[in-house]
Design a protein around this motif. Structure first.
Motif, short mmCIF file in Angstrom:
data_model
loop_
_atom_site.label_atom_id
_atom_site.label_comp_id
_atom_site.label_asym_id
_atom_site.label_seq_id
_atom_site.Cartn_x
_atom_site.Cartn_y
_atom_site.Cartn_z
N LYS A 30 1.62 32.10 -37.34
CA LYS A 30 2.33 31.18 -38.25
C LYS A 30 2.90 29.98 -37.53
CE LYS A 30 1.45 33.86 -41.64
NZ LYS A 30 0.15 33.66 -42.22
N SER A 31 3.15 30.09 -36.25
CA SER A 31 3.72 28.98 -35.48
C SER A 31 2.66 27.97 -35.02
CB SER A 31 4.48 29.51 -34.28
OG SER A 31 3.59 30.22 -33.43
N ALA A 32 1.39 28.29 -35.17
CA ALA A 32 0.32 27.40 -34.71
C ALA A 32 0.16 26.22 -35.67
CB ALA A 32 -1.00 28.17 -34.62
N ALA A 33 -0.33 25.12 -35.12
CA ALA A 33 -0.51 23.91 -35.92
C ALA A 33 -1.54 24.11 -37.03
CB ALA A 33 -0.93 22.75 -35.01
N LEU A 34 -2.49 25.01 -36.83
CA LEU A 34 -3.54 25.25 -37.82
C LEU A 34 -3.19 26.32 -38.84
CD1 LEU A 34 -6.73 25.12 -35.56
CD2 LEU A 34 -5.92 23.39 -37.16
N ALA A 35 -1.96 26.79 -38.85
CA ALA A 35 -1.57 27.89 -39.73
C ALA A 35 -1.76 27.54 -41.20
CB ALA A 35 -0.13 28.30 -39.46
N LYS A 36 -1.55 26.31 -41.58
CA LYS A 36 -1.68 25.88 -42.98
C LYS A 36 -2.93 25.03 -43.21
CE LYS A 36 2.35 27.50 -44.31
NZ LYS A 36 2.52 28.54 -45.26
N ALA A 37 -3.86 25.05 -42.27
CA ALA A 37 -5.04 24.19 -42.36
C ALA A 37 -6.00 24.67 -43.45
CB ALA A 37 -5.76 24.17 -41.02
N GLU A 38 -6.75 23.73 -44.00
CA GLU A 38 -7.77 24.06 -44.97
C GLU A 38 -9.00 24.63 -44.25
OE1 GLU A 38 -8.61 20.56 -47.22
OE2 GLU A 38 -6.61 20.51 -48.11
N PHE A 39 -9.88 25.25 -45.04
CA PHE A 39 -11.07 25.87 -44.46
C PHE A 39 -11.94 24.86 -43.72
CE2 PHE A 39 -11.49 29.82 -47.40
CZ PHE A 39 -10.34 30.33 -46.85
N ALA A 40 -12.07 23.65 -44.24
CA ALA A 40 -12.90 22.64 -43.59
C ALA A 40 -12.36 22.29 -42.22
CB ALA A 40 -12.99 21.39 -44.47
N THR A 41 -11.04 22.20 -42.10
CA THR A 41 -10.42 21.91 -40.81
C THR A 41 -10.63 23.07 -39.84
OG1 THR A 41 -8.76 20.59 -41.94
CG2 THR A 41 -8.27 21.26 -39.68
N LEU A 42 -10.47 24.29 -40.32
CA LEU A 42 -10.70 25.46 -39.46
C LEU A 42 -12.14 25.50 -38.97
CD1 LEU A 42 -8.76 28.23 -41.39
CD2 LEU A 42 -8.05 27.01 -39.34
N ARG A 43 -13.07 25.18 -39.86
CA ARG A 43 -14.47 25.19 -39.46
C ARG A 43 -14.73 24.17 -38.36
NH1 ARG A 43 -18.81 22.27 -40.93
NH2 ARG A 43 -17.66 21.16 -42.54
N LEU A 44 -14.16 22.99 -38.49
CA LEU A 44 -14.36 21.96 -37.48
C LEU A 44 -13.68 22.30 -36.16
CD1 LEU A 44 -13.97 18.73 -39.62
CD2 LEU A 44 -16.04 19.57 -38.52
N ARG A 45 -12.47 22.83 -36.23
CA ARG A 45 -11.69 23.06 -35.01
C ARG A 45 -12.02 24.38 -34.30
NH1 ARG A 45 -6.59 20.46 -34.78
NH2 ARG A 45 -6.41 21.48 -32.76
N LEU A 46 -12.42 25.42 -35.08
CA LEU A 46 -12.61 26.73 -34.47
C LEU A 46 -14.05 27.22 -34.45
CD1 LEU A 46 -9.52 28.57 -35.95
CD2 LEU A 46 -9.76 27.56 -33.68
N LEU A 47 -14.83 26.86 -35.44
CA LEU A 47 -16.19 27.41 -35.51
C LEU A 47 -17.25 26.48 -34.93
CD1 LEU A 47 -16.08 29.11 -39.00
CD2 LEU A 47 -15.64 30.11 -36.76
N VAL A 49 -17.44 24.77 -32.13
CA VAL A 49 -16.96 24.53 -30.78
C VAL A 49 -18.10 24.80 -29.81
CG1 VAL A 49 -15.30 25.29 -29.04
CG2 VAL A 49 -14.63 25.23 -31.42
N ALA A 50 -18.28 23.91 -28.87
CA ALA A 50 -19.32 24.10 -27.86
C ALA A 50 -18.81 25.12 -26.84
CB ALA A 50 -19.65 22.79 -27.18
N THR A 51 -19.47 26.24 -26.78
CA THR A 51 -19.11 27.29 -25.82
C THR A 51 -20.37 27.85 -25.18
OG1 THR A 51 -19.23 29.03 -27.48
CG2 THR A 51 -17.08 28.00 -27.15
N ARG A 52 -20.17 28.61 -24.15
CA ARG A 52 -21.28 29.34 -23.54
C ARG A 52 -21.07 30.81 -23.87
NH1 ARG A 52 -21.61 29.37 -17.23
NH2 ARG A 52 -19.48 29.01 -17.83
N VAL A 53 -22.06 31.44 -24.46
CA VAL A 53 -21.97 32.84 -24.85
C VAL A 53 -22.71 33.67 -23.81
CG1 VAL A 53 -22.51 34.53 -26.63
CG2 VAL A 53 -21.85 32.21 -27.28
N ILE A 54 -22.01 34.66 -23.26
CA ILE A 54 -22.57 35.52 -22.22
C ILE A 54 -22.61 36.93 -22.77
CG2 ILE A 54 -22.31 36.34 -19.85
CD1 ILE A 54 -20.34 33.75 -19.66
N GLU A 55 -23.82 37.47 -22.93
CA GLU A 55 -23.99 38.80 -23.50
C GLU A 55 -24.31 39.80 -22.40
OE1 GLU A 55 -26.41 39.01 -27.14
OE2 GLU A 55 -26.69 36.86 -26.81
N SER A 56 -23.69 40.95 -22.47
CA SER A 56 -24.03 42.07 -21.59
C SER A 56 -24.24 43.29 -22.47
CB SER A 56 -22.93 42.30 -20.56
OG SER A 56 -21.75 42.75 -21.19
N ALA A 57 -24.50 44.41 -21.87
CA ALA A 57 -24.77 45.62 -22.65
C ALA A 57 -23.56 46.09 -23.44
CB ALA A 57 -25.24 46.73 -21.72
#
Length: 86
Positions: A30-47, A49-57
């Motif tokens: 609740k203290s985070a800046a995105l706590a009241k964000a709309e779905f579109a904002t969450l999608r842009l800020r959290l989903l 995101v350029a990351t490197r995914v490392i899979e193991s067993a």
């Protein structure tokens, strides 16, 4: 596939996507800046995101860039979602 089945499949996928976004929104502290964000904002800020995914067993690791401003928030959300499922 008949039109009725296609529409039903779209409805299932949209419902699953909405539920996922709702769960992510609920996991944000609740203290985070995105706590009241709309779905579109969450999608842009959290989903989108350029990351490197490392899979193991036994696990999947996500490596963020060192300049990613939301990496700590993403870690918190992932921890909360993981705790909710067990």
């Amino acid at each position: 596939m008949p039109v009725g089945q296609c529409n039903q499949m779209r409805l299932i996928l949209h419902t699953a996507a909405y539920w996922l976004m709702w769960r992510i929104q609920q996991a944000i502290p609740k203290s985070a800046a995105l706590a009241k964000a709309e779905f579109a904002t969450l999608r842009l800020r959290l989903l989108q995101v350029a990351t490197r995914v490392i899979e193991s067993a036994s696990r999947i690791r996500v490596a963020f860039a060192s300049a990613c401003p939301d990496a700590a928030l993403f870690r918190t959300i992932a921890t909360r979602l993981k705790a909710a499922t067990t």
